[in-house]
Write an enzyme that holds these catalytic residues in place. Sequence first.
Site, PDB file in Angstrom:
ATOM      1  N   HIS A 577       0.819  -1.210   0.000  1.00 16.03           N
ATOM      2  CA  HIS A 577       0.000   0.000   0.000  1.00 16.03           C
ATOM      3  C   HIS A 577       0.854   1.261   0.000  1.00 16.03           C
ATOM      4  CE1 HIS A 577      -3.319  -2.656   1.858  1.00 16.03           C
ATOM      5  NE2 HIS A 577      -3.499  -2.536   0.571  1.00 16.03           N
ATOM      6  N   ARG A 684     -13.999   1.682  -7.186  1.00 15.31           N
ATOM      7  CA  ARG A 684     -13.928   0.821  -5.994  1.00 15.31           C
ATOM      8  C   ARG A 684     -15.071   1.202  -5.057  1.00 15.31           C
ATOM      9  NH1 ARG A 684      -8.616   2.874  -6.585  1.00 15.31           N
ATOM     10  NH2 ARG A 684      -7.103   1.339  -7.353  1.00 15.31           N
ATOM     11  N   ARG A 720     -16.819  -1.949  -9.909  1.00 16.80           N
ATOM     12  CA  ARG A 720     -16.630  -3.198  -9.170  1.00 16.80           C
ATOM     13  C   ARG A 720     -17.622  -3.233  -8.028  1.00 16.80           C
ATOM     14  NH1 ARG A 720     -10.836  -4.124  -6.675  1.00 16.80           N
ATOM     15  NH2 ARG A 720     -11.511  -2.589  -5.142  1.00 16.80           N
ATOM     16  N   GLU A 813      -8.984 -12.293 -10.780  1.00 21.30           N
ATOM     17  CA  GLU A 813      -8.024 -12.099  -9.694  1.00 21.30           C
ATOM     18  C   GLU A 813      -7.571 -13.426  -9.098  1.00 21.30           C
ATOM     19  OE1 GLU A 813      -9.511  -8.461  -7.181  1.00 21.30           O
ATOM     20  OE2 GLU A 813     -11.235  -9.615  -7.877  1.00 21.30           O
ATOM     21  N   ASN A 836      -2.940  -7.122  -8.951  1.00 18.18           N
ATOM     22  CA  ASN A 836      -2.410  -7.159  -7.580  1.00 18.18           C
ATOM     23  C   ASN A 836      -2.749  -8.483  -6.910  1.00 18.18           C
ATOM     24  OD1 ASN A 836      -1.838  -4.553  -8.252  1.00 18.18           O
ATOM     25  ND2 ASN A 836      -3.064  -3.606  -6.657  1.00 18.18           N
ATOM     26  N   ASP A 837      -4.035  -8.832  -6.895  1.00 14.30           N
ATOM     27  CA  ASP A 837      -4.444 -10.090  -6.266  1.00 14.30           C
ATOM     28  C   ASP A 837      -4.049 -11.295  -7.109  1.00 14.30           C
ATOM     29  OD1 ASP A 837      -5.535  -9.604  -3.739  1.00 14.30           O
ATOM     30  OD2 ASP A 837      -7.381  -8.835  -4.596  1.00 14.30           O
ATOM     31  N   ARG A 847       1.199  -9.815  -0.507  1.00 19.35           N
ATOM     32  CA  ARG A 847       1.884  -8.605  -0.969  1.00 19.35           C
ATOM     33  C   ARG A 847       2.253  -7.678   0.172  1.00 19.35           C
ATOM     34  NH1 ARG A 847      -2.603  -4.569  -3.447  1.00 19.35           N
ATOM     35  NH2 ARG A 847      -4.409  -5.233  -2.274  1.00 19.35           N
ATOM     36  N   CYS A 884      -6.680  -3.630 -14.569  1.00 23.95           N
ATOM     37  CA  CYS A 884      -6.903  -2.510 -13.657  1.00 23.95           C
ATOM     38  C   CYS A 884      -6.007  -2.565 -12.425  1.00 23.95           C
ATOM     39  CB  CYS A 884      -8.372  -2.442 -13.216  1.00 23.95           C
ATOM     40  SG  CYS A 884      -8.924  -3.900 -12.314  1.00 23.95           S
TER      41      CYS A 884
END
Length: 950
Positions: A577, A684, A720, A813, A836-837, A847, A884
């Site tokens: 993050h 989001r 989403r 994901e 990311n996921d 992560r 994304c």
Amino acid sequence: MLELAKEQIAMGQKAADKAQALRLLADRLVADGLVAEGYLEGLQAREAQGSTFLGQGIAIPHGTPQTRDLVFATGVRLLQFPEGVDWGDGQRVYLAIGIAARSDEHLRLLQLLTRALGETDLAEALRRASSAEALLKLLQGAPQALALDAQLVSLNLAAEDFDELAWRGSRLLQRAGCVDNGFAAALQQAEPLPLGEGLWWLHSERQVLQPGLAFITPQQPLRYREQPLNGLFCLASLGAAHQALLERLCEVLIEGRGQMLYQATSSRAVLEVLGGEVPADWPSVRVVLANPHGLHARPAKALAQLAKGFEGEIRVRLLDSAQPAVSVKSLSKLLSLGARRGQALELIAEPGIAADALPVLLAAIEQGLGEEVEPLPKCVVPEPMVEADALQPPLAGSHIQGVGAAPGIAAGPAHLCVERDIDYPLRGESPAQERVKLRQALEAVNAELQALVQRSEKAIGEIFVTHQEMLADPALTDDVELRLAQGESAAAAWMAVIEAAARQQEALHDALLAERAADLRDIGRRVLAQLCGVQTQEAPEQPYVLVMAEVGPSDVARLDPARVAGIVTAHGGATAHSAIVARALGIPAVVGVGESILLLAPGTALLLDGQRGLVSVAPGADELQRALAERDLREQRLQAAWASRHEPAVTRDGHAVEVFANIGESTGIDKVVDQGAEGVGLLRTELIFMAHPQAPDVATQEAEYRRVLDGLQGRPLVVRTLDVGGDKPLPYWPIAAEENPFLGVRGVRLTLQRPQVMEEQLRALLRAADQRPLRIMFPMVGQIHEWREARAMVERLREEIPVADLQVGIMVEVPSAALLAAQLAREVDFFSIGTNDLTQYTLAIDRGHPSLSAQADGLHPAVLSLIDMTVRAAHAEGKWVGVCGELAADPQAVAVLLGLDVDELSVAARSIAEVKALVRQADHQTARALAREALQQDSAAAVRALVERY
């Protein structure tokens, strides 16, 4: 006061649905003279705000503040529904308890029901109960024992009057977990009872979590209401748990032995008189827990079973906790400790079995209690760290390879922010002197924070305002006051309270509250530094490179980009993050370079390349000049990219790619469009839910979504659906703790369990769309049935709310979604890949892991293969694919994704102009060749090296 009685219960009722059940309850409350006509509307309004389902087949419908005037008398009426009533979200109610109350009396009922709710299979037992007496017995549950142990006894306190003794008693009960914050106020309204011999009794049933008794004596004899005040009992009353103790106390007073209590010099003496839990002088051993997920169910069960093999009492406690020791043979008590990896346990056994039992239990805990355990970091053991001794600071002229977290080149002196150990005395000079020291330190830190508030922009200043509020929190200062009165130093008392509060926040498994724990420790160290006269190292006035072990999101948010040229961290990865926030602020960052960077001398010249992940230590003049020239060229390229940000992203050979924006809120959409966004590729929506104290209703959501669509002026919006669970819980939507929340109930799995929440969100989206292009995607889809259930809900609502331009897809994901892409592509309208996921799940690396996250690189060939598989499957069915995740904004990844034939890149608004420029500089056919070669590499590092050569 709300109490349960069999006369209030109506057995064997029937209701077709919740609405009818509420009508039956309202009719009963009206018929019995508890409420006026119209109270039904209050019950319905309260359900609209949030379900009153309590758990275990019980609901507690009650009115709203607006309907309190309709209540004639406080009371309850209970209706049993053996066939059950659907209460929404898959919750079935067998007992509805209708409450008529003018204030918060229903909280008392919750306290009474707490014991019953802990029972297993209560719902089934309530359904099958054949009489009001049997049902009432189920609700009353097993009686709770009265808490009375050493931590609830405080002798010879420097108190000035009765009120101060009462306040101290309530604090003891609160620290023991018996009461919540409102108990002290409740005690003030209670009527004290003189017992004789200068002993007084004070009790309340409000704000009680479990029954407990505190005993406090003053340092000097006091008087209250013209009578001696030698000691005070403060009772947190719940049920009849205190009756046996009260009878014993009466015997003591009748026999004239009250002085044994108020003249006692130790808690042991008091407990021996009252029959409380006497601290035993038993043998003990200490051990640090190494299990990765702490003392959860499986290892706790193993420990309990092992302890049961010894005939005698064995207890365990957490060394850094105020909780009393619990029986090792009780699985529920072991779990209640909440022991985590790295925490120290103390095992205590009665002398007759200690020599046999303690070594066995100690060895079992050290070996993991049946689980594989990694050795604990050396820092938790007293021996010195050999690895740390072997570390050497990087040499001048050396190059350190890390992970590029935020692109850009930066140079400047190293400013090391390394947390230093501060020594402080455990005992104070006197309570009065320590109070003065603490007050002065708090005032000094508050002034520092105020200066930061005034010179910071609003968003960052709000962080420091929050810190000021924490400084002024009476709950913290009250707990510190208790410790000061017992002789601790201001520093020791302050840090103990701060650490306990921080651990309490972390134990709630809430990401937002965990951030508050970091803030608590931040202000804790600020005050400690003031108390100990430690000067904080001021940052240089000229631009500098910040060097830290790891930078949290709140740390980065406070940085001034005009002074912080770059960031280097010992730990962390590109998808952490903090790295995401650094990119948003435009600060070049390299992470995961290793511990040795923390040994640099302050002021050492550093040069970092946030794209290549490279740090140069004390670089030569030529190297520095070349890098700064490259930085200037990049700045020129960024300026040119900004000037052409509204032009489409089309490669030199005519291949077009859409570049959209990732956003988390509806405000500022005009700015996003101005930065060149051709649409929104990821809204989001969980951030919208997090911004409200309770779940936003359909109208509130519709307004938020409509604001985004209005601002886009006909450009597509990809939304989403609510993605919570895992590391993103909602404070008003409690989710059961899971051993591994990232592999648990999150994303679409969670919302499918709460269909009402999902339906309300979809309804708001469809209403907001009008004739504008709307794309809805479901997160964390791993199985086809999840997609089909979600799609069916959209199709059903679409018949009711037509939308002209609607597409429905999923986020890829989870590796299983990519592996099933060929089957899914026949049914979805599009895929959006959340790298990311997908990276985290494909490589099995969290992560946020302190040592492994640097390896969680989305350019790993395994991740690229899954992206390639997804794109090929989608294009075979004529469907489009977007990316994304953070990889879409990585300058080294853009050409690879372009070569994999991704149709859309969705990035942070700040990166749109640069990503568009990178596409325009590329050749699609060359990018395809690059992508094919990248898929053949064996590591992310090899892929990045390949990109450098192209």
